[in-house]
Design an enzyme around this catalytic site. Sequence first.
Site, PDB file in Angstrom:
ATOM      1  N   ASP A 205      -2.083  -0.781   5.761  1.00  0.00           N
ATOM      2  CA  ASP A 205      -2.457  -0.334   7.106  1.00  0.00           C
ATOM      3  C   ASP A 205      -3.954  -0.395   7.341  1.00  0.00           C
ATOM      4  O   ASP A 205      -4.419  -0.055   8.432  1.00  0.00           O
ATOM      5  CB  ASP A 205      -1.933   1.080   7.370  1.00  0.00           C
ATOM      6  CG  ASP A 205      -2.570   2.122   6.464  1.00  0.00           C
ATOM      7  OD1 ASP A 205      -2.978   1.771   5.338  1.00  0.00           O
ATOM      8  OD2 ASP A 205      -2.644   3.294   6.873  1.00  0.00           O
TER       9      ASP A 205
ATOM     10  N   ASP B  79       0.864  -1.171   0.000  1.00  0.00           N
ATOM     11  CA  ASP B  79       0.000   0.000   0.000  1.00  0.00           C
ATOM     12  C   ASP B  79       0.910   1.234   0.000  1.00  0.00           C
ATOM     13  O   ASP B  79       2.111   1.133   0.303  1.00  0.00           O
ATOM     14  CB  ASP B  79      -0.882  -0.039   1.256  1.00  0.00           C
ATOM     15  CG  ASP B  79      -1.805   1.154   1.380  1.00  0.00           C
ATOM     16  OD1 ASP B  79      -2.217   1.705   0.345  1.00  0.00           O
ATOM     17  OD2 ASP B  79      -2.124   1.538   2.526  1.00  0.00           O
TER      18      ASP B  79
END
Length: 205
Positions: free
Chosen positions: A177, A13
Amino acid sequence: MGQNAAISTLVFDFGGVIADLDMARCVARFRALGFEDIERYIGRYGQQDFFLQFEQGKIDTPQFRDEVRRHVGRPLSDGDIDGAWQAFITGIPQERVDLLLRLRPRYRLLLLSNTNPLHIEGTARSELARYGQTFGSLFDHCYLSYQLGMTKPQPEIFEFLLRQEGLRAEECLFLDDGEANVRQAERLGMRTHLVAPGEDLSFLL
C-alpha cells in the site's frame, strides 16, 4: 488474476494489505499517554527516529519502551506502551486469510514487511490464531524488517529476498500500500500492484 505462468510468487506487504490499520486510533492512544507529537514519529507508510530503529532491529522491545518513556517524561507501564503501538493494527479480516489459503496451492507466497516485534509477535500472531492459522501456515517465508536490519523501500531488502528465494524479479508480483515501496520494486523489475485501503484482492484468484 487468472493462473499466469509468468508469475510464480506473490510477495505481500502486511499492514494495509493483509492487516487493517487505523493510524488515528494509534495516535489517540499515544497522545493519551502524553506523547503529544507522536505524528512526527509514525506514519501509515513509514516510521521515524526510534520507531524506525525499532523496525530496523537497531533497538529491541525494552529499549523501544524506554525511548517512549524518555520522550514522554514520566513512568509508563509496558502494557500502556504496547497497547498504544498495537492499536495501529485493527485486525486481519477473515476474507484475507481465506484468500491466502486459496492462493497457496497456486503460488509461492512471501511476506515482506516493515514491522516490529510488538506488531508481529503480539497482535498479528494472536489475530491469526483466531482463525487457527500462523504465519508459517499462510506463507512460505516471511521477510521482516526488524529481523533483517533493512526496511523498504531500500533496494537491498528486495534484492535479499530475491537472492534467498532464487527468484527472478519478473516472476514476482509485489503487493504493497506504499507507493515508494511499489516504485522501488518496479525499478528492480518486479510486477507490482499498489493496494488501496480496504481493496478486495480476490482478483488474484
